[in-house]
Scaffold this motif. Structure first.
Motif, PDB file in Angstrom:
ATOM      1  N   THR A   2       0.845  -1.188   0.088  1.00 40.16           N
ATOM      2  CA  THR A   2      -0.132  -0.018  -0.135  1.00 40.16           C
ATOM      3  C   THR A   2       0.673   1.212  -0.119  1.00 40.16           C
ATOM      4  O   THR A   2       1.863   1.330   0.851  1.00 40.16           O
ATOM      5  N   GLU A   4       1.059   5.440   0.550  1.00 42.64           N
ATOM      6  CA  GLU A   4       0.509   6.607   0.945  1.00 42.64           C
ATOM      7  C   GLU A   4       0.323   7.767  -0.122  1.00 42.64           C
ATOM      8  O   GLU A   4       1.517   8.034  -0.539  1.00 42.64           O
ATOM      9  N   SER A  71      -3.475   4.260  -0.084  1.00 37.85           N
ATOM     10  CA  SER A  71      -3.846   4.706   1.079  1.00 37.85           C
ATOM     11  C   SER A  71      -3.949   6.341   0.908  1.00 37.85           C
ATOM     12  O   SER A  71      -3.001   6.933   1.074  1.00 37.85           O
ATOM     13  N   VAL A  72      -5.175   6.922   0.995  1.00 39.64           N
ATOM     14  CA  VAL A  72      -5.251   8.295   0.745  1.00 39.64           C
ATOM     15  C   VAL A  72      -5.170   9.054   1.912  1.00 39.64           C
ATOM     16  O   VAL A  72      -5.903   8.803   2.869  1.00 39.64           O
ATOM     17  N   ARG A  73      -4.255   9.943   2.276  1.00 41.90           N
ATOM     18  CA  ARG A  73      -3.953  10.754   3.401  1.00 41.90           C
ATOM     19  C   ARG A  73      -4.485  12.053   3.448  1.00 41.90           C
ATOM     20  O   ARG A  73      -4.727  12.712   4.265  1.00 41.90           O
ATOM     21  N   MET A 102     -15.428  11.796  -0.957  1.00 45.54           N
ATOM     22  CA  MET A 102     -14.381  10.646  -0.557  1.00 45.54           C
ATOM     23  C   MET A 102     -13.638  10.997   0.822  1.00 45.54           C
ATOM     24  O   MET A 102     -13.284  10.085   1.576  1.00 45.54           O
ATOM     25  N   ALA A 103     -13.607  12.331   0.974  1.00 40.64           N
ATOM     26  CA  ALA A 103     -13.044  12.702   2.393  1.00 40.64           C
ATOM     27  C   ALA A 103     -13.678  12.418   3.590  1.00 40.64           C
ATOM     28  O   ALA A 103     -13.207  11.917   4.430  1.00 40.64           O
ATOM     29  N   LEU A 105     -15.910   9.672   3.766  1.00 39.92           N
ATOM     30  CA  LEU A 105     -15.923   8.280   3.694  1.00 39.92           C
ATOM     31  C   LEU A 105     -14.517   7.695   4.261  1.00 39.92           C
ATOM     32  O   LEU A 105     -14.802   6.752   5.111  1.00 39.92           O
ATOM     33  N   TYR A 106     -13.536   8.435   3.794  1.00 43.87           N
ATOM     34  CA  TYR A 106     -12.026   7.625   4.493  1.00 43.87           C
ATOM     35  C   TYR A 106     -11.586   8.515   5.637  1.00 43.87           C
ATOM     36  O   TYR A 106     -10.420   8.227   5.914  1.00 43.87           O
ATOM     37  N   HIS A 107     -12.466   9.353   6.298  1.00 40.64           N
ATOM     38  CA  HIS A 107     -11.925  10.109   7.421  1.00 40.64           C
ATOM     39  C   HIS A 107     -10.655  11.028   7.176  1.00 40.64           C
ATOM     40  O   HIS A 107      -9.522  10.793   7.920  1.00 40.64           O
ATOM     41  N   VAL A 108     -10.421  11.640   5.993  1.00 38.57           N
ATOM     42  CA  VAL A 108      -9.277  12.360   5.648  1.00 38.57           C
ATOM     43  C   VAL A 108      -9.530  13.881   5.473  1.00 38.57           C
ATOM     44  O   VAL A 108     -10.585  14.147   5.221  1.00 38.57           O
TER      45      VAL A 108
END
Length: 317
Positions: A2, A4, A71-73, A102-103, A105-108
């Motif tokens: 994965t 980042e 893995s989106v930061r 997207m932010a 959903l992925y809590h970023v």
């Protein structure tokens, strides 16, 4: 394994784009698509832009992430044309909505900047400079002909308009002439290619008053010459010369008034190689350093949004 990354999304008037950047500030993968304009057309309505962006984004995301495990930061997105309170354009809603979803959903983190700031960020990232806290930024495209004073403030930049077009923008000038010549819209790339065939540069007027410019008069003059049988390639070369000379005079005047010696170029019109060479050569005589990004990152793209997200994310951990 994965990887980042930071994601950048931009949905401008004529291009949908996404770009993933790693934690070292390098582009990992990207995808972009120019919006479709019917043959002979001179643009799109905002509703059509919004429709095409909405259809394009899932396709481009699938294309960009294929073969990767990300893995989106954090996410950067353009959400309005300029960094002004009243700046608004529906085309950006598609990218903004996609990014917000997207932010969430992925809590970023989600960082929103203007399309103009995206162009600046992409240019700085690609060109590697200016490495100073105060410089000029020429943003020349289909919807913008702005000369801005850029001042660094923390990890961001403050943009102040100090010059602009009073009527047509540089890209509109090119497109009106190009469509009249039978070139496809947007006409910039085809116009640049046509100009390579010129035998002589057709003289056209240049209208600059301090740091403000006008393209309506020069455009009318070019169209009249075309009607009278002027050679299209020579006219195309004349349009390039007229635009380049306009930019030189704008920048020269602004540099003198603001005691600045560095400028960076961005926007689709600024990606024209002949215009770049002319501007660099003329301003070098005035000891003004010109920074130019790769042409790919001068046109509409998502690199600036990704670069901004990367810088903010790595700074704040």
């Amino acid at each position: 394994m994965t990887e980042e990354v930071y994601l950048g999304i931009d949905t401008s008037c004529y291009t949908t784009s996404v770009l993933f950047m790693d934690r070292r500030g390098r582009a990992v993968t990207e995808a972009r698509r120019i919006l479709k304009v019917k043959p002979g057309g001179c643009g799109l309505q905002q509703s059509e832009m919004l429709y095409q962006h909405t259809r394009n984004l899932p396709d481009l995301m699938e294309q960009a992430v294929k073969g990767h495990d990300f893995s989106v930061r954090g996410i950067g997105v353009s959400y309005r044309p300029r960094p002004l309170e009243d700046s608004y354009m529906p085309a950006f809603l598609s990218g903004q909505g996609f990014a917000r979803s997207m932010a969430a959903l992925y809590h970023v983190p989600l960082w929103q900047i203007s399309h103009q700031e995206n162009h600046l960020e992409a240019a700085l990232w690609s060109a590697g400079g200016p490495k100073t806290d105060r410089f000029l930024f020429l943003h020349a495209s289909g919807g913008t002909t702005d000369l801005l004073l850029v001042e660094k403030s923390g990890s961001s930049y403050t943009l102040t308009e100090i010059g602009s077009s009073l009527d047509l923008h540089a890209g509109q000038f090119i497109d009106r002439v190009g469509v009249a010549m039978g070139l496809s819209f947007p006409a910039g790339p085809a116009m640049e290619k046509l100009a390579e065939q010129h035998r002589e540069i057709c003289e056209i007027p240049v209208s600059v008053h301090k740091t403000n410019v006008s393209f309506s008069g020069p455009c009318t003059a070019v169209l009249r010459k075309l009607e009278k049988g002027a050679v299209p390639a020579d006219l195309a070369a004349g349009v390039q010369w007229g635009l380049a000379e306009t930019f030189v005079r704008m920048i020269r005047n602004a540099a003198g008034e603001n005691n600045i010696s560095q400028v960076i170029l961005a926007g689709g019109v600024s990606s024209n190689q002949w215009i770049r060479r002319h501007v660099e050569a003329k301003l070098a005589k005035r000891h003004i350093k010109v920074w130019v990004p790769d042409s790919r990152y001068s046109c509409d793209n998502a690199a600036g949004c990704a670069a901004f997200a990367y810088r903010q994310g790595e700074r704040h951990g």
